[in-house]
Motif scaffolding. Structure first.
Motif, mmCIF file in Angstrom:
data_model
loop_
_atom_site.group_PDB
_atom_site.id
_atom_site.type_symbol
_atom_site.label_atom_id
_atom_site.label_comp_id
_atom_site.label_asym_id
_atom_site.label_seq_id
_atom_site.Cartn_x
_atom_site.Cartn_y
_atom_site.Cartn_z
ATOM 1 N N PRO A 248 0.806 -1.223 0.000
ATOM 2 C CA PRO A 248 0.000 0.000 0.000
ATOM 3 C C PRO A 248 0.843 1.278 0.000
ATOM 4 C CG PRO A 248 -0.960 -1.602 1.474
ATOM 5 C CD PRO A 248 0.350 -2.174 1.029
ATOM 6 N N ASN A 249 1.933 1.296 0.771
ATOM 7 C CA ASN A 249 2.759 2.508 0.811
ATOM 8 C C ASN A 249 3.426 2.778 -0.536
ATOM 9 O OD1 ASN A 249 2.049 2.756 3.454
ATOM 10 N ND2 ASN A 249 4.059 2.315 4.309
ATOM 11 N N ARG A 252 0.300 3.787 -2.953
ATOM 12 C CA ARG A 252 -0.735 4.726 -2.500
ATOM 13 C C ARG A 252 -0.963 5.885 -3.475
ATOM 14 N NH1 ARG A 252 0.590 4.831 2.215
ATOM 15 N NH2 ARG A 252 -1.161 3.756 3.191
ATOM 16 N N SER A 253 0.086 6.580 -3.850
ATOM 17 C CA SER A 253 -0.090 7.752 -4.716
ATOM 18 C C SER A 253 -0.603 7.354 -6.094
ATOM 19 C CB SER A 253 1.228 8.522 -4.850
ATOM 20 O OG SER A 253 2.214 7.738 -5.488
ATOM 21 N N LYS A 256 -4.308 6.583 -5.874
ATOM 22 C CA LYS A 256 -5.095 7.815 -5.765
ATOM 23 C C LYS A 256 -5.088 8.639 -7.055
ATOM 24 C CE LYS A 256 -5.018 8.087 -0.762
ATOM 25 N NZ LYS A 256 -4.818 8.894 0.445
ATOM 26 N N ALA A 320 -7.884 2.476 -3.969
ATOM 27 C CA ALA A 320 -7.861 3.861 -3.489
ATOM 28 C C ALA A 320 -8.777 4.038 -2.284
ATOM 29 C CB ALA A 320 -8.277 4.807 -4.616
ATOM 30 N N VAL A 323 -6.784 1.903 0.874
ATOM 31 C CA VAL A 323 -5.327 1.895 1.026
ATOM 32 C C VAL A 323 -4.868 2.620 2.285
ATOM 33 C CG1 VAL A 323 -4.950 3.974 -0.391
ATOM 34 C CG2 VAL A 323 -3.139 2.249 -0.178
ATOM 35 N N ASP A 324 -5.604 3.654 2.709
ATOM 36 C CA ASP A 324 -5.157 4.423 3.878
ATOM 37 C C ASP A 324 -5.395 3.686 5.195
ATOM 38 O OD1 ASP A 324 -4.109 6.553 2.478
ATOM 39 O OD2 ASP A 324 -5.997 7.670 2.452
ATOM 40 N N ASP A 327 -0.439 0.532 6.550
ATOM 41 C CA ASP A 327 0.830 1.270 6.606
ATOM 42 C C ASP A 327 1.993 0.289 6.516
ATOM 43 O OD1 ASP A 327 2.748 3.217 6.852
ATOM 44 O OD2 ASP A 327 2.562 3.377 9.025
#
Length: 328
Positions: A248-249, A252-253, A256, A320, A323-324, A327
């Motif tokens: 995910p890290n 992530r971008s 998104k 998206a 994902v947050d 970590d």
């Protein structure tokens, strides 16, 4: 004379007691050798291994090559064997080359096993698997087809051509397409080694050569940024869906921005923890059960005695939207 003998015996007993105490206090050592150091995925495995070491009273050793070089990796494994580390696990880069090292470990009484990437014919003690190769291969194809349709053209950008885990996943992708999605065109895999830059160039070339390309799958975590960046640079967000086996890290971008529609993975910190747990079981001479309850795990780790695989669990899908929540 008798008094002197008593003193000598007492001193000898005291020395032996000290030695026994020191021996008893020495922690069992479990090592993990990743495919390369310094990337988020293996950093998370290292963190999980450290946590397991603390919980289980194990000295955890983490060391690996600075790039995806099978020769360097095997030399590091051999050094750990020569040092007499109790159990050594390795995320195998070249399955065809590790069998002699397994034999060298057995000769020294070292338990050598695999984790994250297997060498099933090497004689390894156990394989600590993140998810089944079939489950991972099928899941990424199913999720991609949901997004691009059942008649799409999909590219594959992998890492090292010799990495057994990556090749196994690709094999099951191809199997899934052949059996369930006969109208999907899955292009031959391209190999980028361990660099995002090379993955970006390959992806750019794939997009240019295939105007009807609908998706690109990044098979190694190191290739995920390159694939996503190529889609972004080409202005193909929305028309080419990126996906991959990345944390995910790392993704992530890209999730998104829309360059990636999803990623498929598992929790590598838990995989690192399970690796150290398995190493201690091997050192202690304890058999794996069909179902093994591990501290902090939502579900038991299952063991298949036929294949020698200790399984963490089913793959996870990151998007998206979720994902947050993660970590690593």
């Amino acid at each position: 004379m008798l008094t002197q003998m008593k003193k000598a015996l007492a001193a000898s007993a005291f020395t032996l007691a000290l030695a026994a105490s020191a021996f008893a206090q020495e922690k069992p050592k479990v090592a993990f050798v990743p495919q390369l150091i310094g990337i988020p995925y293996f950093n998370a495995m290292e963190a999980g291994g450290k946590k397991a070491g603390e919980d289980l009273g194990v000295e955890f050793i983490y060391t690996g090559p600075v790039d995806t070089n099978p020769v360097d990796q095997l030399q590091i494994v051999q050094n750990l064997i020569d040092q007499g580390v109790g159990a050594v696990s390795v995320s195998v880069l070249d399955a065809s080359a590790i069998a002699p090292v397994v034999e060298a470990a057995k000769a020294k009484g070292v338990k050598l096993f695999t984790s994250d990437s297997d060498a099933p014919d090497s004689g390894r003690a156990v394989y600590v698997a993140q998810a089944t190769d079939e489950g991972l291969g099928f899941a990424i194809v199913d999720e991609m087809v949901k997004r691009v349709g059942e008649d799409a053209k999909i590219g594959i950008v992998s890492g090292e051509a010799t990495a057994s885990n990556l090749n196994a996943w690709i094999g099951f992708m191809q199997k899934r397409v052949a059996e369930k999605y006969p109208k999907v065109t899955l292009l031959e895999p391209q190999f980028a080694g361990g660099t995002a830059q090379r993955a970006a160039q390959i992806s750019t070339d794939l997009i240019a050569a295939n105007p009807d390309l609908k998706g690109i799958i990044a098979v190694a975590s190191t290739t995920c940024p390159g694939v996503a960046q190529a889609i972004e640079t080409a202005g193909k967000i929305g028309s080419v869906v990126g996906a991959g086996y990345c944390s995910p890290n790392t993704a992530r971008s890209y999730l998104k921005s829309g360059a990636f529609g999803f990623t498929v993975l598992w929790d590598p910190a838990q995989l690192g923890y399970l690796t150290v747990w398995a190493g201690k079981q091997l050192i202690d001479g304890k058999a794996f059960e069909a179902s093994n309850t591990i501290k902090g795990f939502a579900s038991p780790a299952t063991y298949d005695a036929t294949t020698g695989i200790l399984l963490l669990g089913p793959p996870a899908i990151f998007t998206a939207e979720n994902v947050d929540q993660f970590d690593f």
